[in-house]
Design an enzyme around this catalytic site. Structure first.
Site, mmCIF file in Angstrom:
data_model
loop_
_atom_site.group_PDB
_atom_site.id
_atom_site.type_symbol
_atom_site.label_atom_id
_atom_site.label_comp_id
_atom_site.label_asym_id
_atom_site.label_seq_id
_atom_site.Cartn_x
_atom_site.Cartn_y
_atom_site.Cartn_z
ATOM 1 N N SER A 253 0.832 -1.203 0.000
ATOM 2 C CA SER A 253 0.000 0.000 0.000
ATOM 3 C C SER A 253 0.863 1.247 0.000
ATOM 4 C CB SER A 253 -0.927 -0.011 1.201
ATOM 5 O OG SER A 253 -0.183 0.195 2.371
ATOM 6 N N LYS B 22 -6.295 3.937 8.588
ATOM 7 C CA LYS B 22 -5.262 4.835 8.071
ATOM 8 C C LYS B 22 -5.751 6.282 8.090
ATOM 9 C CE LYS B 22 -2.979 1.498 5.052
ATOM 10 N NZ LYS B 22 -2.873 1.017 3.686
#
Ligand code: ADP
Length: 626
Positions: free
Chosen positions: A508, A551
């Site tokens: 990611s 996140k």
């Protein structure tokens, strides 16, 4: 009219209630299992056919619950008691006898009674003898001699007459006459607890010793005879224990011996003790891959392997099941008040959030159960008769994982030292985002520096992240080439993930790495009030990643205002309300959008031209600015 009628009919899947006390909980454990239809099916089959099962999946998804449920489902059988008897021919080889359940206790009681009778007649005999001797001694004036004689007789009795209790058998496995099949959890047992043991005898002789059969202790495998033996985290068992477990599975009986080499128990070995159990081995994928191959093959060859679900579809039926789950947890806990519809709806929201996937609900129900209990505790503290939404909201603050708490602490600390930069523009530095553990995010700044290469260009990255960085740079090199016209073989690219610690998710970061490298190559500053996450294809498509909600929350906590995420993750975003005003989310599908948003070029026109190069020859429409 129920309190739940004020809510959207579908929210609770058609279940109507004032509090969760109104809900009916199925009596059998197997019907209480939620979101594991496949596993439930397998367990039902395995129970009727008496097969072993291997369950693979995350902790807290219901593995041990299913194992317990299987023991309830096993076809009714006569349970048995197991006894050890002294062996007159070989003290160190106690005899094993198996009797119908319930008989064991009677047999031991009868033997004890017998021993008591014999002891009392022996004592009477001793008393008569002593009185006799003392009488004769008194008459003949030899009292001293008499006392010495009595002492001798006492010692002789102690040493040479066998102790009555030495003949009483020991009940090592005991069941109630009409009991269902036992469920034994052998997780993390050392060899003795699993396979049985013989205790050490510090005296060993001189009339003070405890007979061998009396020191025998059954292991989990014996207590699970005719029932279910559940072992989680299989790979934590020593290899030798796994080997013995395999023998026990194959033979259906296993003698008990002392497990500690230096103990006197090691000399004792009983006759084989029956242990015909069904094995349920559980663990995550890693546990299974590291277990004894022969044992795994045995379980697989004579049973089933199931993979536990971690999420279930967010349908009205499944929501109805989760409503029942809250009721189940409240009932099982027994100490907390039932939930009103507002509190249940907050739990449903959290289940959605924790699944991390659009259209799904989490099945990691142990953790969710933890939240149910903490919220209930808060209600108790407040003296409230029901648990309401505000209890659940406060509980979420309290019932956080260690990782999440560490992440907060980390953000605070890095802010103290100005490691987190959330304003201004900088060349070659990008705020990336990562997941720590299961449910915590962290801001992960990435810096890149480009230098002319002395030889063939290299990617230089440090530590644990070497491979990740190299992979992502390889993936983005085509894009970089197209964008800047630079052949990256002529330069060395240094990439550093600042202040990372274990558990950083790899792929990611590739959008972040690409942005940092392009910024460094082109000397274009990057906005520091922007954070980003996303995986990248070689053609520049931004691909979905995991943990997007956590996140975003981490970025918000760190003071970042704008977050770029993959468009395909947009439906996964379920951030807590208190963060939703703090950040704006920019969903993107292409790297050009990321660059356009995050970079601050001096010459905007030249920059646009370069961006167009990336998508050249590709059939993509020109993206509008987000
Ligand atoms: P595992 O063995 O997979 O780690 P457990 O079976 O011990 O998880 O689950 C712990 C508790 O969490 C259970 O006792 C139950 O209260 C709840 N729980 C976990 N999974 C489920 C499920 N699928 N359905 C209902 N309750 C569950």
């Amino acid at each position: 009219m129920y309190a739940s009628d004020g809510y959207d009919a579908d929210l609770f899947g058609g279940v109507r209630f004032d509090t969760t006390a109104d809900l009916v909980i199925p009596p059998s454990l197997i019907d209480q299992v939620i979101g594991q239809e496949h596993a439930v099916d397998v367990i039902r089959k395995a129970a009727t056919q008496r097969r072993h099962v291997m369950m693979i999946g995350s902790p807290g998804t219901g593995k041990s619950m299913l194992a317990k449920a299987m023991s309830e489902l096993l076809p009714k059988e006569e349970m048995q008691d197991i006894l050890t008897y002294p062996n007159p021919e070989d003290n160190n080889n106690p005899i094993i006898r198996v009797v119908p359940a319930g008989r064991g206790k009677e047999i031991v009681a009868a033997h004890k009674e017998e021993a008591r009778k014999r002891a009392s007649s022996k004592n009477t005999m001793l008393l008569i003898l002593v009185i006799g001797i003392l009488g004769i001694a008194l008459i003949s004036g030899q009292l001293l001699m008499g006392i010495v004689a009595v002492a001798f007789i006492f010692m002789a009795f102690r040493s040479f007459m066998p102790k009555e209790t030495a003949m009483v058998p020991k009940l090592i496995v005991s069941n109630k006459p009409d009991s269902t099949a036992p469920f034994v959890d052998g997780t993390g047992s050392h060899a003795g607890a699993l396979l049985g043991d013989v205790r050490h005898d510090p005296f060993q002789s001189g009339g003070l010793e405890t007979p061998a059969h009396d020191r025998v202790e059954a292991g989990a495998i014996h207590r699970a005879h005719k029932g279910v033996l559940f072992i989680d985290e299989m790979n934590t068992l020593e290899l030798s224990s796994q080997q013995s477990l395999l023998t026990a599975l194959q033979e259906g009986e296993f003698p008990i011996t002392g497990q500690s080499e230096r103990s006197s128990g090691a000399m004792v070995r009983t006759e084989p003790v029956p242990c015909r159990f069904l094995m349920i081995a559980a663990g995550n994928l890693d546990a299974v891959q590291h277990m004894h191959p022969a044992l795994r093959s045995r379980i697989r060859g004579y049973g089933y392997e199931v993979y536990m679900s971690e999420t279930m579809n967010d349908t009205p039926e499944n929501r109805a099941k989760l409503v029942r789950f809250v009721a189940q947890e409240v009932k099982n806990d027994g100490k907390i008040p039932h939930y009103d519809p507002s509190a249940v709806s907050e739990i449903l929201r959290e289940a959605k959030r924790r699944s991390g996937r659009k259209g799904h609900l989490t099945v990691k129900l142990r953790d969710l159960g933890g939240l149910v209990r903490v919220a209930g505790d808060l209600a108790i503290q407040e003296g409230s008769p029901v648990t309401s939404v505000h209890h659940v909201v406060s509980a979420k603050q309290i019932a956080r994982s260690v990782e999440d708490q560490i992440s907060d602490e980390y953000i605070r600390r890095t802010r103290d030292y100005d490691l987190t930069i959330v304003s201004g523009n900088l060349v070659g530095r990008v705020n990336g985002l990562a997941v720590v553990g299961n449910d915590a995010g962290s801001v992960l700044p990435i810096t890149a520096e480009v230098t002319p290469s002395q030889g063939a260009g290299m990617v230089i990255a440090t530590g644990l992240l070497k491979e990740i960085a190299q992979e992502s740079i390889k993936n983005v090199s085509a894009l970089i080439k197209k964008f800047s016209g630079t052949d990256i073989r002529k330069v060395d690219i240094h990439v550093q993930f600042i202040g990372t610690y274990n558990g950083v998710e790899g792929d990611s970061a590739s959008v972040t790495v690409a942005t940092a490298v392009i910024s460094a190559l082109e000397d274009i500053p990057v906005r520091q009030d922007v954070a980003m996450t996303g995986s990248l294809s070689v053609r520049g498509d931004v691909l979905p990643i995991g943990g997007v909600t956590y996140k975003i929350e981490a970025a918000a906590k760190a003071g970042i205002r704008t977050i770029i995420i993959p468009q395909s993750n947009l439906a996964d975003v379920l951030i807590e309300e208190r963060y939703s005003d703090m950040v704006s989310i920019i969903p993107v599908t292409r790297i050009e959008e990321v660059l356009r948003y995050a970079l601050v070029p001096e010459d905007k026109e030249a920059f646009e031209q370069k961006l167009l190069q990336i998508g050249k020859h590709m059939d993509i429409p020109k993206m509008p600015m987000p």
